[in-house]
Design an enzyme around this catalytic site. Sequence first.
Site, mmCIF file in Angstrom:
data_model
loop_
_atom_site.group_PDB
_atom_site.id
_atom_site.type_symbol
_atom_site.label_atom_id
_atom_site.label_comp_id
_atom_site.label_asym_id
_atom_site.label_seq_id
_atom_site.Cartn_x
_atom_site.Cartn_y
_atom_site.Cartn_z
ATOM 1 N N GLU A 1 -8.899 60.600 -24.930
ATOM 2 C CA GLU A 1 -8.663 62.096 -25.234
ATOM 3 C C GLU A 1 -6.878 61.791 -24.085
ATOM 4 O O GLU A 1 -7.016 62.165 -23.417
ATOM 5 C CB GLU A 1 -8.857 63.226 -25.291
ATOM 6 N N HIS B 1 -13.161 68.569 -34.000
ATOM 7 C CA HIS B 1 -14.012 69.629 -33.745
ATOM 8 C C HIS B 1 -12.731 70.848 -32.721
ATOM 9 O O HIS B 1 -12.973 71.834 -33.128
ATOM 10 C CB HIS B 1 -14.886 69.475 -32.955
ATOM 11 N N ASP B 2 -11.676 70.129 -32.617
ATOM 12 C CA ASP B 2 -10.391 70.968 -31.826
ATOM 13 C C ASP B 2 -9.293 71.237 -32.633
ATOM 14 O O ASP B 2 -8.069 71.999 -33.009
ATOM 15 C CB ASP B 2 -9.647 70.682 -30.725
ATOM 16 N N ASP C 1 -12.827 63.225 -22.386
ATOM 17 C CA ASP C 1 -11.596 64.151 -22.293
ATOM 18 C C ASP C 1 -10.791 64.355 -21.647
ATOM 19 O O ASP C 1 -11.048 64.109 -20.366
ATOM 20 C CB ASP C 1 -12.846 64.888 -22.462
#
Length: 546
Positions: free
Chosen positions: A242, A316-317, A200
């Site tokens: 990410e 998911h974003d 992340d």
Amino acid sequence: MEKKWWHNAVVYQIYPRSFMDSNGDGIGDLAGIISKLDYLQQLGINLIWLSPVYRSPMDDNGYDISDYEDIAAEFGTMAEMEALIRQAKQRDIHILMDLVVNHTSDEHPWFISALESQDSPYRDFYIWRKPAADGGPPNNFRSYFGGSGWAYDEASGEYYLHQFSKRQPDLNWDNPRVHEEVHAMMNRWLDKGIGGFRMDVIDLIGKEVDKQIMANGKNLHMLIRQMNRATFGKGDYVTVGEAWSASPQDALLYSANDREELSMVFQFDHIKQFWDEQAGKWRSKPFVLANFKAVIEKWQTALADRGWNSLFWSNHDLPRAVSKFGDEGEFREASAKMLGTALHCLKGTPYIYQGEEIGMTNVRYTTIEEYRDIESLNLYRERLAGGVSHDEMMTGIHANGRDNARTPMQWDDSPNAGFTTGIPWIAANPNYREINVAAALAEPDSILWHYQKLVALRKQYPILVYGNFRPILKEHPQVFAWLRTLGEERLLVVNNFSREHLTLDIPEEMQAWHGECLVSNYAPRDALAVSLELQPYESFALLIGR
Ligand code: GLC
Ligand code: CA
């Protein structure tokens, strides 16, 4: 290029809260995921990126972790997590855990201890600064989720940094004890038999706070190499970072073999180009194929010989792929298949976001109360207070809000899409009656079987994995086409990104080409000609010279 087992792999992302609820509490869970492993095996995927399932107060749906080594009660137990790892492995599927170490939850024992006393050994796990001269925050750094990036702690009279919500305090990566704790935690997960990590916002950990440099700070690559050496570098794991800030040059630093950092990164150039310069994602720019092509071509070319690309249209974003880059109406099926073909025929590792394989679409709740995402809710409040109208903000949320991707997975046409027997934590997209897995499985020509075929093709045809990429018809405003070459073989990939019937002129040297049509979404094409009549969103991949 050194070959790796995961080069021809396909990753499937699961957002656990929305995937499958096994016990009727309205929240997806690990037992629900286990119950769908056969489905994933049938799709043919090799890796699951599991969004966070750790213990968490769920301020940001689990991206706020209060215990890295326990499972949130609503998702299940550690025994179920271990069963998932084991049962997936029996199907040749490996799990990538989501590693969220830029920040913890404010309920993490480290942060609780840090708050209790300035002498706590954990105080320096976080980032504290004295107030500015006027008593306000140390500087004007803003949180991604709205408001100041600094929160005041009454007891000590200091502020702590949070790049996301104030319940997600940033860890202090200048403190070597943070490294030790995180590395030890990662090793314990690797010992459980996982396949690696999705990391992340990893580009934020090298931050230089006082210079307000958050992404790409000076220590970033040193920290990742250290992590590699101390943890996953010891085995054959997959890691994907990410990195919203990554340029192709950065991506080479992260992913080139000799760098000993990560397998690959997620970059977002193809996403950000459709955001407004000022209002960001909340004011969406229309899709322009020329810009999209330019970005994909840039990345394919820059990482051609060194490094490795990740390939994804959604997560998911982000909004749903077919809603963003295709057509969610009349040509939903054709355009979803086209996007699938494009994704799997580029060079890199494809990531399928849950529901993409059945062409799930964006949702349009009519009231803000129906939304759950902290980012949409906070920014709605903040922007309305700043004078933006309700309608404008709702338009932005409909186009780019994160809940588009978080509606329940649509399994069948029973109430709540077969996701839960209870009341779902977020309402299902009403189109589940038509768009669902059961219907897709029953229809031989569905998007789902098209995806299944694409995943299988990557195993059968090395040209899909290792073939050189060369764009063709570069100036064409509606068609995105490219050539992959490997040895004597050529693979021509043609995608009509428009709802129009087109006459496509074929370059002279290709007009006589014929071969095997690997995949198509209309009638298969096994030969070229002077020109082709393309259907709306038609796409095909033609293999020549095998
Ligand atoms: C990443 C996640 C996102 C989360 C944020 C903070 O961007 O993908 O869902 O809110 O990091 O952890
Ligand atoms: Ca549940």
